[in-house]
Design an enzyme around this catalytic site. Sequence first.
Site, PDB file in Angstrom:
ATOM      1  CE1 TYR A 142      -3.311  -2.876   0.865  1.00 37.87           C
ATOM      2  CE2 TYR A 142      -4.584  -0.857   1.051  1.00 37.87           C
ATOM      3  CZ  TYR A 142      -4.532  -2.224   0.906  1.00 37.87           C
ATOM      4  OH  TYR A 142      -5.692  -2.940   0.815  1.00 37.87           O
ATOM      5  CE  LYS A 190       2.941 -18.051  -1.774  1.00 38.48           C
ATOM      6  NZ  LYS A 190       2.125 -19.288  -1.805  1.00 38.48           N
ATOM      7  CG  ASP A 222      -0.823 -20.602  -0.384  1.00 36.84           C
ATOM      8  OD1 ASP A 222      -0.283 -20.444   0.734  1.00 36.84           O
ATOM      9  OD2 ASP A 222      -0.284 -21.253  -1.296  1.00 36.84           O
ATOM     10  CG  ASP A 246      -7.761  -5.211   1.675  1.00 36.97           C
ATOM     11  OD1 ASP A 246      -8.733  -4.769   2.324  1.00 36.97           O
ATOM     12  OD2 ASP A 246      -7.704  -5.207   0.430  1.00 36.97           O
ATOM     13  CG  ASP A 250     -13.311  -7.822   2.029  1.00 32.94           C
ATOM     14  OD1 ASP A 250     -13.185  -7.023   2.988  1.00 32.94           O
ATOM     15  OD2 ASP A 250     -13.759  -7.486   0.916  1.00 32.94           O
TER      16      ASP A 250
END
Length: 359
Positions: A142, A190, A222, A246, A250
Amino acid sequence: MKLTIALLPGDGIGPEIMTQGLNVTKAICEKFGHELTCKEGVVGACAIDETGDPYPPETHALCMQSDAVLFGAIGNPKYDNDPTAKVRPEQGLLRMRKQLGLYGNIRPVMTFPSLIHKSPLRSELVEGVDFLCVRELTGGLYFGRPQGRSEDGDTAYDTCVYTREEVERVLHLAYRFAGQRRKRLTVVDKANILATSRLWRQVAQEVALGYPDVETDFLFVDNAAMRLIQWPKSFDVLVTENMFGDILTDEASVITGSLGLLPSASIGLHTSVYEPVHGSYPQAAGRNIANPLAMILCVALMFEYSFQRMEEGAWIREAVNASLEAGIVTEDIAGDGKAYTTSEVGEWITRYIQDKGKR
Ligand code: IPM
Ligand code: MG
C-alpha cells in the site's frame, strides 16, 4: 468522563451509518453520565469535491485533537472507473492511516448465535468462532515506493517494503491481544516466495521468545485462506501484513454471515480510528438500506479500546444482539423475513439502550 470524538462520515453509505453510530454514542453517554463533544470533518471523495484534498489538514488536526475518531467509509465509483484520476478518495484513507501512525488494524470476527444459519458455512463449523485479525496497516504494497508505470505505459510496478521496526511493533500488539485471549498467535506470510515475508517470519521467531505463554504458529497465506473456511474455530489471533490482511478479513467477514457486521479498530501512535470493514457501498447510498451494525459495533470497540469502558461496550453489544434476535435487521441479513431500514435498526438499538433498566 469527557469524550471528544471526531466524526468522519465520508462517502457512500458513510453518513447514514454514522448518524446511527452517533445516536448510539449519545444514548450511552447520557446513560453513563459522560460529557460528549463531537466535531465533524471531511474525508474521501466528498473532501475532494469540497477542498480538492481527500484528507485536508483541517481534518488531520481535528483527528489529532480528539480522543477517538469514528470513520464511516470512503470511495466513489466515479474514481474507481477512472484509472487516470490523479487525486483519489483512497489516498485520503491511506494518508489518514499513515499520518496518525495507525500501524495495527484489529478486526474481531465473532458469530452471532441468531445469525449462524446465514453463514455460507455449515453451522457446526461456525458455532463458537471467535478470532481476531491483526492487520499491519501502514506498510507493505500500500505504501511501498517506487510505484507507477513505465514511460510507454505498458509496464506497471508496486513495491512491497517492510522494516524490522514496522514488523516488530505490530507483532507486539498482536502478542498482547493473544496474551489476553486464548494465547495462540498465527503469523500469516508467504515466506516461501517473498523476502518481506521472510523478514516477518524471522522477526516473529525472535519476538515470540518474549511471550513464552503464547503459542505461535506460522501459515502461508494461501493455506490460511483455505483454513479460514475449512476450520475457522482453529484461530485465536492472526497477524499479517497489509495486503494479506485486507484480503483475509473480507473473507473472514462472511463467516459470520454479513460484511455489514464487522467493525475494526485502527491503533497506533496517535488517535485511534474506528471504521467498519465494509466499504462505501455506493449502490445503497442515500437509500436507507445499509446495515448500521458494523458502525454501531465500532462504537462498542471505541468505548472498550480507547476509553477502557467495558460496561458501555457490553451494553451496546447486548442491544445489537437483542435487535438480531428480535429480527430487526436490514435487507442483507433479512433473507425472506422483513427487512428494516438503516434508521429503523439504529433507532431500535438506541431505544433499547435508553430503556435499559426501565424494563
Ligand atoms: C479496507 C478497505 C480499504 C483498504 C480500501 C477502501 C482502500 O478495503 O479498509 O479494508 O484496502 O485498506
Ligand atoms: Mg478491505
